[in-house]
Every structure is written in C-alpha cells, then in structure tokens.
Design a protein around this motif. Structure first.
Motif, PDB file in Angstrom:
ATOM      1  N   ARG A  39       0.830  -1.213   0.000  1.00 10.05           N
ATOM      2  CA  ARG A  39       0.000   0.000   0.000  1.00 10.05           C
ATOM      3  C   ARG A  39       0.854   1.249   0.000  1.00 10.05           C
ATOM      4  N   PHE A  42       1.298   4.130  -2.929  1.00  8.95           N
ATOM      5  CA  PHE A  42       1.055   5.522  -2.575  1.00  8.95           C
ATOM      6  C   PHE A  42       2.232   6.406  -2.942  1.00  8.95           C
ATOM      7  N   GLN A  87       2.017  10.872  -5.244  1.00 10.40           N
ATOM      8  CA  GLN A  87       1.208  11.649  -4.302  1.00 10.40           C
ATOM      9  C   GLN A  87       1.586  11.238  -2.898  1.00 10.40           C
ATOM     10  N   TYR A 132       1.069   2.361  12.024  1.00 14.92           N
ATOM     11  CA  TYR A 132       0.489   3.671  11.679  1.00 14.92           C
ATOM     12  C   TYR A 132      -0.845   3.448  10.968  1.00 14.92           C
ATOM     13  N   ARG A 189      -4.010  22.207   0.003  1.00 14.36           N
ATOM     14  CA  ARG A 189      -2.556  22.167   0.141  1.00 14.36           C
ATOM     15  C   ARG A 189      -1.948  23.562   0.117  1.00 14.36           C
ATOM     16  N   ILE A 218      -5.128   7.036   1.893  1.00 12.23           N
ATOM     17  CA  ILE A 218      -4.313   5.899   2.332  1.00 12.23           C
ATOM     18  C   ILE A 218      -5.189   4.710   2.698  1.00 12.23           C
TER      19      ILE A 218
END
Lengths: 566, 174
Positions: A154, A158, A163, A191, B86, B105
């Motif tokens: 993952r 990413f 990004q 995390y 941002r 994420i």
C-alpha cells in the motif's frame, strides 16, 4: 557564527505555533516559542449564563472540545459547591478517558511518529524480517508477514503514485533518522492500523456524548443521559455493551502495539533520552473522580519541584487550595496590555500587539507560573506524579516500558531518562495504558451502580445572589487544564482558561525565565539548519495544540490561488 | 448513496463559523432523507475520518480565503479541493488536507467532494456573522441543496420550524 532558524508553523495539524532558535556549533543556544494567534474566548463568555459556558468553551479548540466542556462545568459546579451524581461522574470519566486515549494514539502514530520513522525507507524492508521482529516484541495478532507485506504494498503504491500526500512534509533520508528499514516498516504498518483503532475511541465518545465533535450530554450538575436500560431513547444496555466492545478492542492495540512501539523507538533512539529535558518542575492534577464531590480520585496529581520525586506535593481535591493559590499568569513578554502577574480570577485579556521582539513581547500566549516558577505539564508530569504518589498501574506500565527498552537497547535506562524528548512519548503511551484500565473500570462501576437501582444523573444548580467564584481542573491529554469563573448574581463576570499548551509553550515570564518548550530546545543538536528535524522532534513531543492556547486568526498574507468564482 | 453535508468553522470567530451556520439553517428548515447526514464539524480534525470515510458525496461548507471581496461565493470540486487545501487558504485547510490524504491511504476517499465556500469579512471574536456574509447565507444553503438535487436527494421542507419544547408545549405566551 550563529544561525537563526524560524519554524512556522510547527504543528502538523493544529493551530499556529512559531518557534525560533539560534544554532551555534550544531546546537541550539537560544529559543523562543510564540503563539501567533490571539485568543479572545474569555471575552465572549462575560455576561452569559454560567450554565451555557461549556457550550461555548468547547469551541475553543478543534480537537479538545470535550476537555474544555468538562472543565467548564466543573468550574461552575465548584463555584456552587454542587454534588454530582455518581453515574454522571462515571459517564464523564468514560468520555474523558476515551477521548484522551484517542488523542494519545493519534498523536504518537499520526502526528509525531514520522519525526522518527522514515516511511520511504520502509519500502526497502524485508517483510519476513519485520514480521519476525514484531512477533518477538508482542503478541499483537496483526503482526504477520502477510500484514507487513500488504502494508508495504500500500505504501509503495502511494509513494509510487507521486502523491506522497500526508507524508509529503517528511524529512526522509535525514541523517537523524536511524531506524532500520524493518523497524520503519513495522512502525508504518502500525500507523495504518492505528487509523482504524482510533475510531473505536471516538465512537465511545460519540455514543456517550451524543455527538462528536462537540459532545451534547453535559450539564452543570451532571449529564443529560437519562439511564433506562430498556428504553431506546436513553442509555440502554445495548449501547453500553457496544461501548464495552470498543473498550476491549482499544485495549489490545494499546498493550500489544502502542506500548511496544514506543519502547522500540525509545531503544533505537536511546540518545534522545538525554535530550530535551527543559523545565523539570512538573504539575499535574488528580482526575477520574470516584465520588460526588471530588474528594477521591482514581489517578493522582500534584507538583514536583526541580525533577526531584521526593519533593512531590499532592493536589488532593476539587477546589484544592495549594493549586488555587499557586497558579498565576505573567504577560511581560506577551501581547497584552497589562504586564502585571495576575491570578486567573483577576485575569485580563486586553490585547497590545507590538511585533516579534526578542527581548520584549513576542507571543499571544501568556506565561503561567506555579508559585512563581514555570512548570511542565502533560503525560510526563502525570506519570512522574503517579510514580511519586505510588500509583500502582502507572508504576507497572512504566516498569514494562523500561524493561523493554533495556532489553532492546542493552542498556540500563535510569528513571531520569524520562526527563527527555523521548520520555514524553513514553509517558504518553504509559498513560494511555493506565487510562484504558480506568476506562474499563469506570464502565464496570457504572453498570454496578445502575444495578443497585441508582439511575440519577443530574442535580439542578441554584445560583445565589451576589458573587461566587470557582475553578475546575482536568488532567487533559496535553496536561493540566483549568477554567476559572467569577459569577455575579447568576451571570458570568470573569472567565479565564489556563490551558496545557499555555503552560508548555509559555514565553519568558516576569523574571525573564524561559518556558518549557524553550528550555527543552536548549542544547538540542541540529545537524542541518535547513532541515531542523531535531527541533520539531522536541516540540512535537509535547503534543502542541496551539488552536487551543490561542486561536485561528491567521495574520499571514495568504497565497492567492486561481479558483472558479461564481 | 451516502452523503455528508459538513459545516466547518469556529462559531466564536464571526464569519469563521459560516459553515456551521449554514448547516444549522438547513436543519431547521428541511427534513433530509436517510442517505444524507448533516454535521456540525466545528474545527474538528481526525474526528472527521469516520463520517467522511467511503461517502459517495461530501459537501463541505466553510469560510475560504482567496483574496476576493468579502462575500464572494466559491465552489470547488474534486481535484480542485486537495490542491486548494494544500495551498493553505482556509484556517481548516490543514485539518481537511490531512483527513482527505488519510482517506486516500485507507482507500476510503469520498467519490465526490464539493466545497461551498465564502470569502469572510471578519474573523474577530464574536458570534454574529458580518453583514456581507450573512446576506449570502441562504445562497450558500441553496448551493448545498442543488448539489443534493443533482443526486435526487432534495430534502422535504419542514411544515413548521422546530422550536424549544417548552414553546411547543405552550409553556410561554409567544
């Protein structure tokens, strides 16, 4: 030749803190902490009904809404000498502990771990080795090879997408980053898992508080949670069982992941146990009241002068005189009109902005003192006071962390190692574990009390004619929070909040003595003044929340961006 | 379909609280369907993860700073939103940028994010909106309603406005 480094803003999420340091010979030789926004909350409360104060007070801060709400009702209840039903105390205690656990987990994993953990390096790790390492440290069920591999994939996707997003501000590859790729992957995996786990703590606050952010269930005199185990519109057995399920899920993560991760980072960065001590006079307050009037508390608090635990002096009850008489605020170096040292009951909030003057006024934050001296507040103060007071759970979890660090690093870490940047992180994890035990206990206390047929949650406040004064305190996630209220004929005459970040981010005081952030930065190494990671590490270790000490008034010129206007 | 209408801002700082005020205005006048949640997000940060996660549509109402005259209404969509945050325009930018990046994420990025913003005049301490912003409050609310209407989720107007329970019970002469 000294170099001046300005870090502005410091915080990754909250508020607006500016830190200036002078670096000479690779070390910090001078430091200034400055709140860059004006706080005017107190002025909004004057003239209002004290029963409404908490509704406004909880808007002071974006993250700690709950703690201001609770401290505000405590202040008014103290002024009225109200006795609060046990159920209300237990429900408040559960909200407070769940909120604090949320804060500590999010702070460690999401706001500060990236000061120590190099996410980009984690891509180089061997997931087999990471899983083996993780399984040797704890029995957390989500430490398998498959989990580590999945997390790494993952992250790779990413980072590979260009990004970096949340990781874009990191100091990747900085010489002060010392973890192996495997440890970096372990921390990065946790995390991601912590993102899931923190939701449970939030859900507890939502269920009990009725709404989150901004709980709705408080009242001066108790809580507005009618208890009826059979009625859908009240606090039912089903909801209480849901809360218990969340409590259990939180506990596994805190004990099997958070405590061991903080130990691992402490062991690999053992040099940081000698950096960042700063002010070693500590102040905390007792919390988690177990009776109606705040005479008995589950967690102790008090004052330790000059880092000597033998000097511990306890703060014993709500309304404690030693605490009440000790707190003052200086404004000699703050942008306020009155330079005098004032007690919060007499506090003033009249602004007088100059500009950033190194030797004059340079912050919107006042400088609180305890009997004339600066004091450090927060989980470290809380844990050290717990040890000094002989608090069993605090000593047990502290022992566990120190044993882990010693075993991993092959050292004998003295207790004095806690007076440090890494010590503040360790203390936060220890406190999270203690809070979790307490959360579980409060749940049982509430169930037992309801079982005895007591469903009271509220007493009606009566306001006397004339003037009454009161203060409430709370051991909030960032440390001692106190609200001070003067009520005249049932109306607020003066209101002051002395918040944790005010204690820690205080500018120089009436005697020009530097505040805790400033003191902790002295002698910090700075390898590269262009990338002052070490400065951020020490400041972040306090869990700064400037949105709270001051507020969102951004005086900076904003960058103009082309957008579609209608 | 899961939709969140999120009012952001600090109600203690006058125009800063516009997002919360718009959500209040809407909730007092309309009955929303089960797919639509209205939320007073205040100045929250990570607490917003759960309500935003996996939404089909998130409509955020907030004060924004673009250097345009006070009261200018600004609507941003999708890719304009992260960029916008941002570059530090709103006092909440960092909160939302973090939350949106975090949702990236965890793989729970909302399908569609719309910001309905307005340029503030005053961020001074106070509970009232400034005149130019207050004058646009209804317009902002109607932007939110048209986003919902686009997805056939327009709410029903309430037949009477909720008032205090005591008033409803006739406790006081009005």
């Amino acid at each position: 030749m000294a170099t001046r480094v300005t870090v502005d803003p410091v915080t990754r999420i909250e508020g607006h803190l500016r830190v200036d340091v002078e670096v000479d010979g690779g070390k910090v030789t001078k430091a200034w902490a400055s709140g860059q926004m004006w706080r005017g909350i107190e002025t909004i409360l004057t003239g209002r009904d004290p029963r409404d104060a908490w509704i406004f007070a909880q808007r002071i801060c974006g993250v700690c809404t709950t703690v201001h709400a609770i401290t505000s009702v405590r202040a008014v209840e103290n002024a009225l000498q109200l006795e609060i039903p046990k159920n209300a105390q237990y429900i408040r205690n559960m909200i407070m502990t769940a909120h604090a656990i949320h804060d500590h987990v999010v702070h460690f994993y999401h706001l500060s771990a990236l000061d120590w953990v190099d996410v980009v390096s984690a891509l180089e790790a061997d997931p087999h080795k990471t899983a083996a390492l993780a399984e040797s440290l704890s029995d957390w069920p989500q430490n398998s090879y498959a989990t580590m591999k999945q997390a790494q994939d993952r992250l790779r996707a990413f980072v590979g997408s260009g990004q970096l997003g949340i990781f874009a501000n990191g100091y990747w590859g900085h010489p002060a980053m010392k973890l192996s790729p495997e440890v970096n992957l372990l921390a990065a995996t946790h995390y991601l898992q912590a993102l899931e786990v923190q939701r449970y703590a939030n859900q507890i606050v939502s269920i009990l508080g009725g709404k989150n952010p901004h709980i709705q269930n408080l009242a001066v005199g108790g809580v507005a949670n009618p208890i009826n185990l059979d009625s859908q519109s009240t606090l039912t057995l089903e909801r209480l069982m849901q809360v218990k399920d969340m409590i259990d899920k939180l506990g596994v993560f805190i004990k099997s992941a958070y405590l061991t991760d903080v130990s691992a980072i402490g062991a690999f960065y053992a040099d940081w146990t000698t950096i960042g001590a700063g002010i070693t006079s500590y102040l905390s307050v007792p919390d988690i009241p177990l009776d109606e009037t705040g005479q008995n508390f589950a967690m102790p608090g008090g004052y330790i002068a000059d880092g000597d635990l033998a000097n511990y002096k306890p703060i014993k009850t709500f309304g404690d005189e030693f605490f009440r008489e000790g707190v003052k605020e200086a404004a000699k170096h703050s942008w306020y009109a009155n330079d005098a040292v004032l007690h919060p009951f007499d506090g003033e909030t009249v602004p007088k902005y100059t500009d950033f003057q190194d030797d004059g006024k340079y912050s919107w934050i006042k400088s609180p003192t305890f009997y004339g001296k600066p004091a450090q507040v927060g989980p470290l103060a809380n844990v050290l006071c717990g040890v000094a007071a002989g608090h069993e759970a605090t000593k047990r979890y502290l022992g566990q962390v120190i044993n882990n660090v010693n075993a991993l690093a092959g050292i004998e870490l003295p207790l004095s190692g806690l007076h440090s940047t890494i010590g503040r992180h360790a203390a936060r994890a220890i406190r999270a574990a203690v809070l979790h035990e307490e959360l579980e206990r409060q749940w049982h206390l509430l169930m037992e009390n309801i079982g005895r047929g007591d469903t009271a949650t509220y007493v009606r406040p009566e306001f006397p004619k004339g003037e009454v004064r009161g203060f409430g305190f709370h051991e909030a996630p960032r440390g001692v929070l106190s609200h001070w209220v003067v009520i005249d004929n049932g109306v607020i005459k003066n209101y002051q909040a002395v918040v944790p970040t005010t204690w820690n981010a205080a500018p120089r005081n009436q005697d020009d003595a530097i505040g805790p952030y400033e003191a902790s930065l002295m002698d910090n190494p700075v390898a590269d003044p262009e990338r002052p990671l070490e400065v951020l590490r020490t400041v972040h270790s306090f869990d700064p929340c400037l949105a709270c000490a001051v507020h969102v008034f951004d005086t900076d010129q904003q960058q103009v961006v082309r957008v579609k206007a209608l | 379909m899961q939709v969140l209408v999120l009012g952001l801002g600090n109600i203690l700082l006058s125009d800063e609280g516009i997002g919360v005020r718009v959500v209040e205005w809407l909730s007092q006048r309309f009955q929303f369907g089960p797919e639509v949640e209205l939320m007073d997000g205040g100045t929250a940060g990570m607490e917003l993860l759960v309500p935003m996660a996996g939404c089909d549509l998130v409509v955020i109402v907030d004060a924004v700073r673009t250097g345009r005259p006070a009261g200018t209404v600004v609507v941003l969509r999708d890719e304009e939103v992260p960029h916008f945050f941002r570059t530090k325009l709103s006092p909440h930018q960092v909160h939302l940028a973090e939350v949106l990046a975090t949702l990236d994420i965890t793989g729970e990025t909302p399908d569609e994010v719309v910001v309905v913003g307005i340029e503030p005049l005053s961020l001074a301490t106070g509970l009232e909106l400034s005149a130019p912003v207050a004058a646009r409050l209804e317009e902002l609310a109607h932007h939110v309603l048209s986003e919902l209407a686009r997805h056939d989720l327009a709410p029903q107007p309430l037949t009477h406005r909720p008032r205090s329970l005591l008033l409803e019970a006739g406790a006081f002469a009005v």
